[in-house]
Scaffold this active site. Structure first.
Site: not given
Length: 630
Positions: A243, A314
């Site tokens: 991330r 997403e």
């Protein structure tokens, strides 16, 4: 000194602790979230205590340089604390390791604020008296930057950007051929199609767990087990290192996981595993897959995800920025997510492959007023549709008042369709996602179990298309596959129980009326701020406080909006900040919060004390039953 470390973005507990320590009479140098270990050392010269928060289970990775930094900064004599969800494995192991490094206090799982204040006072008695000024608050706002144009990227513009994106890690090259990727995608189960209405027009109610581990074989095992337990769709939960685009660190953690025989990551390092591993996994699992993450720069992850046969992706420029990152400008995140949305749009336009784009409308998850969640979802959906996306999933996190939550889901679906149609995108598929309670979970397992069952009932009653499942161990550890299986079973039970539950339609209608007014007023202020440009409106609205997410760690978010619960557990605006609400809307919230203050026992001394009670109410078990208006 107080702050979060690494990729961890949990800011709510830190914000409350900052206020509690300040109200106890101490000066707090608040670092916010996502600091490097070196940041703490560079600012710790005048600190008596350095408190490091880590909620993503990766403290061991973040503390690797601690001994070297202790030698580099020999004049630092502060006491070191660590707290949060510190390790994906053993809490006792990380406690022992941190103590060996020199940490005075280690809280490897949940600890309440009174306990922290008590040990802080005890430890400060051992410190020499010193005269120190209060830390200087950071100036605000930073320069917000220039928003990218609203126009749809041309194919040439996208193709000009792709080489640099794909070359940012070795596995990117395998995603280069869009036609080959599309041919593979056509043969895979479609995430968007799974949400399509049934033959008699009913919307499905899909149940989805989250799952992510370091090794591909273990990920396959998890997928198979969850599918057998009743999951309708599955997702890769991406690890914290990926991330933050730290692919080399993720590679090191994969090697460590192989050596230990257990995952040392809190998710699946998709970029490192690459396209061929993903294609093998979906060929064996044969279930619609989605990628869930919160990646700072999502472009390479999106390329590899699509090329690997994953038909749901997403995130968005607001939802995966403002709730997660401290110093990430909206101008930059808008540009990066335009790339992702255009990539998804191009797969649909050129090859007929629909990549569903979901938006994390849960935001910071705690005491989020539904109107803000709806507004952000609608904005993200409009931005995505503008780049050619054909299917969007709008996410909402349960807040705990059933009537308000049902109204929020209904209004979210209604206004999502309305605004897309008004912009000229009536054909975009709109799905609505209900996240089971995303804030701190009850410590008591029986309460956690009851919450999950009742939450699934609310989700089913709301008409949501999909339910994101929680587990009974959320408060104590990172859930295992068996924990997720239990969460699925409990959620299925709750969905069945919805058949015997009557909805308070009058209260739902009242809540929906309020929400429509709030959403329209906030959206109008955003569009006016941009003078016709949605991207420019987003950047300027946050800078001016017309959009403001409670508890956000971002320096690009004013943080003036404050929320709490009314006497029925519904989330209301305690302080509307600079949101452009009418006097009627403001008066409504003042009235509801005045009623709460009058009845609150024991009485509260400040707004923040009221907020603290609400945030800690669920994990401490100070409520009768879930939902709170039951």
């Amino acid at each position: 000194m107080l702050g979060g470390i690494g990729a961890d973005a949990h800011s709510v507990g830190l914000t409350l602790l900052k206020h509690a320590i300040t109200e106890a009479g101490h000066a707090v140098d608040f670092m916010g979230t996502q600091n490097n270990l070196d940041d703490f050392f560079r600012h710790a010269a005048d600190a008596d205590v350095v408190m490091i928060s880590c909620m993503d289970g990766h403290l061991r990775h973040y503390l690797k340089q601690f001994p070297d930094l202790m030698l580099k900064y020999p004049d630092i004599d502060a006491l070191w604390y660590a707290g949060g969800n510190l390790d994906v494995g053993s809490s006792e192991r990380i406690r022992a390791e941190a103590r060996r490094l020199g940490f005075r206090r280690v809280f490897p799982t949940y600890v309440d604020i009174p306990t922290v204040l008590s040990v802080l006072d005890e430890d400060l008695l051992t410190r020499p008296a010193a005269v120190r000024g209060r830390p200087v608050a950071a100036s605000w706002p930073p320069e917000p930057g220039t928003a990218p144009p609203d126009q749809r990227l041309t194919v040439d513009e996208l193709q000009q950007q792709r080489p640099a994106v794909l070359e940012s890690w070795a596995t990117g090259a395998r995603a280069r051929n869009l036609a080959d990727n599309a041919a593979f995608l056509h043969r895979q189960p479609s995430f968007a199609r799974a949400h399509s209405p049934w033959p008699r027009g009913e919307r499905p109610f899909l149940v989805q767990p989250r799952s992510g581990v370091a090794l591909a074989a273990a990920q396959r095992t998890a997928f198979v087990a969850l599918r057998r337990a009743g999951a309708d769709v599955l997702s890769y939960q991406i690890d914290s290192l990926t991330r933050n685009n730290e692919y080399q660190k993720a590679a090191d953690a994969i090697a460590e996981s192989r050596e230990r025989g257990a995952s040392t990551l809190n998710g699946f390092p998709m970029v490192n595993h690459g396209v061929d591993v993903l294609r093998q996994l979906i060929s064996e699992v044969r279930t619609p897959l989605q990628t869930r993450h919160s990646t700072r720069d999502p472009r390479l992850l999106a390329e590899i995800s699509c090329a690997g046969g994953v038909t749901g992706f997403e995130g968005g420029a607001i939802t995966y920025n403002i709730p997660y990152f401290k110093d990430y400008s909206l101008a930059q995140s808008l540009r990066r997510w335009q790339y992702v949305d255009r990539l998804a749009g191009l797969y649909r336009e050129k090859f007929g492959v629909v990549i569903d784009r979901e938006f994390f409308g849960t935001l910071t998850a705690v005491l989020i007023p539904p109107s803000l969640a709806i507004v952000v979802n609608v904005i993200e959906a409009m931005l995505a549709a503008g780049q050619g996306v054909g299917s969007v999933s709008l996410g909402y996190a349960e807040q705990g008042n059933r009537s308000q939550d049902i109204a929020a889901i209904r209004v979210l679906h209604e206004l999502g369709q309305k605004y897309l149609a008004n912009l000229g995108y009536p054909g975009v598929q709109v799905n609505v996602v209900f996240h089971q309670h995303m804030a701190a979970f009850p410590q008591d397992r029986a309460r956690a179990t009851q919450l999950i069952v009742a939450s699934a009932t609310t989700g089913r009653l709301s008409g949501a298309t999909r339910l994101i499942v929680k587990t009974p161990v959320e408060a104590t550890t990172i859930p295992s596959v068996s924990d997720n299986q239990e969460g699925l079973q409990l959620s299925r039970l709750g969905a069945l129980e919805a058949n015997g539950v009557e909805v308070d339609e009058r209260t739902v209608r009242e809540e929906a009326t309020v929400l429509r007014a709030e959403v329209d007023q906030i959206l109008e202020s955003v569009l006016l701020a941009g003078d016709g440009s949605l991207t420019d409106g987003v950047v300027k609205a946050f800078a001016r406080g017309f959009l403001d997410v409670p508890f956000s760690p971002s320096v690009y978010n004013r943080g003036e909006v404050l929320t709490a619960r009314d006497v029925h557990g519904a989330v209301r605006y305690l302080n509307t900040g600079r949101l452009r609400f009418s006097s009627d809307v403001i008066d409504f919230h003042r009235s509801r919060m005045s009623e709460r203050r009058r009845t609150e026992q024991p009485p509260v001394r400040s707004e923040w004390q009221l907020v603290e009670r609400d945030v800690l109410r669920i994990p401490s078990g100070h409520y009768r039953k879930w939902p709170l208006d039951a």
